[in-house]
Scaffold this motif. Sequence first.
Motif, PDB file in Angstrom:
ATOM      1  N   GLU A 159       9.224   4.392  -1.728  1.00 39.19           N
ATOM      2  CA  GLU A 159       8.077   3.789  -2.391  1.00 39.19           C
ATOM      3  C   GLU A 159       6.988   3.560  -1.358  1.00 39.19           C
ATOM      4  OE1 GLU A 159       9.204   0.238  -4.368  1.00 39.19           O
ATOM      5  OE2 GLU A 159      10.735   1.236  -5.567  1.00 39.19           O
ATOM      6  N   MET A 160       5.782   3.816  -1.771  1.00 36.56           N
ATOM      7  CA  MET A 160       4.643   3.582  -0.880  1.00 36.56           C
ATOM      8  C   MET A 160       4.397   2.081  -0.787  1.00 36.56           C
ATOM      9  SD  MET A 160       3.834   6.559   0.087  1.00 36.56           S
ATOM     10  CE  MET A 160       2.291   6.345   0.892  1.00 36.56           C
ATOM     11  N   PRO A 161       4.050   1.560   0.387  1.00 37.73           N
ATOM     12  CA  PRO A 161       3.746   0.132   0.499  1.00 37.73           C
ATOM     13  C   PRO A 161       2.448  -0.202  -0.236  1.00 37.73           C
ATOM     14  CG  PRO A 161       3.546   1.249   2.627  1.00 37.73           C
ATOM     15  CD  PRO A 161       4.035   2.251   1.651  1.00 37.73           C
ATOM     16  N   GLU A 162       2.273  -1.487  -0.550  1.00 44.80           N
ATOM     17  CA  GLU A 162       1.096  -1.918  -1.300  1.00 44.80           C
ATOM     18  C   GLU A 162      -0.207  -1.605  -0.578  1.00 44.80           C
ATOM     19  OE1 GLU A 162       1.180  -5.969  -2.522  1.00 44.80           O
ATOM     20  OE2 GLU A 162       3.238  -5.821  -3.216  1.00 44.80           O
ATOM     21  N   TRP A 163      -0.214  -1.683   0.742  1.00 46.03           N
ATOM     22  CA  TRP A 163      -1.434  -1.495   1.497  1.00 46.03           C
ATOM     23  C   TRP A 163      -1.816  -0.028   1.673  1.00 46.03           C
ATOM     24  CZ3 TRP A 163      -0.052   1.468   5.544  1.00 46.03           C
ATOM     25  CH2 TRP A 163       1.254   1.379   5.986  1.00 46.03           C
ATOM     26  N   SER A 164      -0.946   0.886   1.261  1.00 49.56           N
ATOM     27  CA  SER A 164      -1.208   2.307   1.451  1.00 49.56           C
ATOM     28  C   SER A 164      -2.331   2.787   0.523  1.00 49.56           C
ATOM     29  CB  SER A 164       0.058   3.115   1.168  1.00 49.56           C
ATOM     30  OG  SER A 164      -0.218   4.487   1.212  1.00 49.56           O
ATOM     31  N   PRO A 165      -3.233   3.618   1.028  1.00 43.72           N
ATOM     32  CA  PRO A 165      -4.302   4.156   0.171  1.00 43.72           C
ATOM     33  C   PRO A 165      -3.789   5.258  -0.770  1.00 43.72           C
ATOM     34  CG  PRO A 165      -4.510   5.022   2.382  1.00 43.72           C
ATOM     35  CD  PRO A 165      -3.399   4.024   2.414  1.00 43.72           C
ATOM     36  N   ILE A 166      -2.597   5.731  -0.546  1.00 46.89           N
ATOM     37  CA  ILE A 166      -2.030   6.776  -1.387  1.00 46.89           C
ATOM     38  C   ILE A 166      -1.427   6.117  -2.624  1.00 46.89           C
ATOM     39  CG2 ILE A 166      -0.317   8.603  -1.546  1.00 46.89           C
ATOM     40  CD1 ILE A 166      -0.540   8.865   1.512  1.00 46.89           C
ATOM     41  N   ARG A 167      -1.854   6.571  -3.788  1.00 49.61           N
ATOM     42  CA  ARG A 167      -1.372   6.012  -5.048  1.00 49.61           C
ATOM     43  C   ARG A 167      -0.962   7.131  -5.992  1.00 49.61           C
ATOM     44  NH1 ARG A 167      -0.442   1.381  -3.419  1.00 49.61           N
ATOM     45  NH2 ARG A 167      -2.169   0.108  -2.819  1.00 49.61           N
TER      46      ARG A 167
END
Length: 185
Positions: free
Chosen positions: A148-156
Amino acid sequence: MGSTDKTPDQINPISSNVDPWKERIIIPTLLAGIAGGAVGLISKHRKVIGLSQISATYAKNLAIVTGCYCGAREFTRVNRIGKPDDLLNSLIGGIGSGAILGRLHGGPVAAVRYSIMFAVVGTLADYAILNLKPEISKLTERKESWFEMPEWSPIRVLDEEALTAKRAREEQIFRSVHNLKKEES
């Protein structure tokens, strides 16, 4: 109670234990062979002996040791009619396999050393695996992806609505850029 009232497991208790032997002997042996080959890749002897030969030697030796240990552990479990997670099976299997391999390798003194070493290392490894199994099963039970991508990541990951809005913005930017190029020329 007649013999016809018994289940197959009650008539032959060993038959229920035969199926998962692959999981407890073959898979650890194959994994140990792979680990041994990997150790051979980083061995200091690879330059002298040769990379392929030292990797094959390490893989073979670790697979033999693991196969003997796992086989002795399962032999002990079946004869004791114990559970697969009983650490006493590991201890007895380690003593037996260590004694056999130590005797073949270096005589009676080596048999004692190998027995102690196999019993300690094998039982510790089985204990660690028993404690890690619940954690591993928690990871595999998750229905979401394992990463899972972290919350702060710009990738969504965008849903359909957000994807449509993104495409509209891209088309607007594309038109404005092409209109600027037409005005410049």
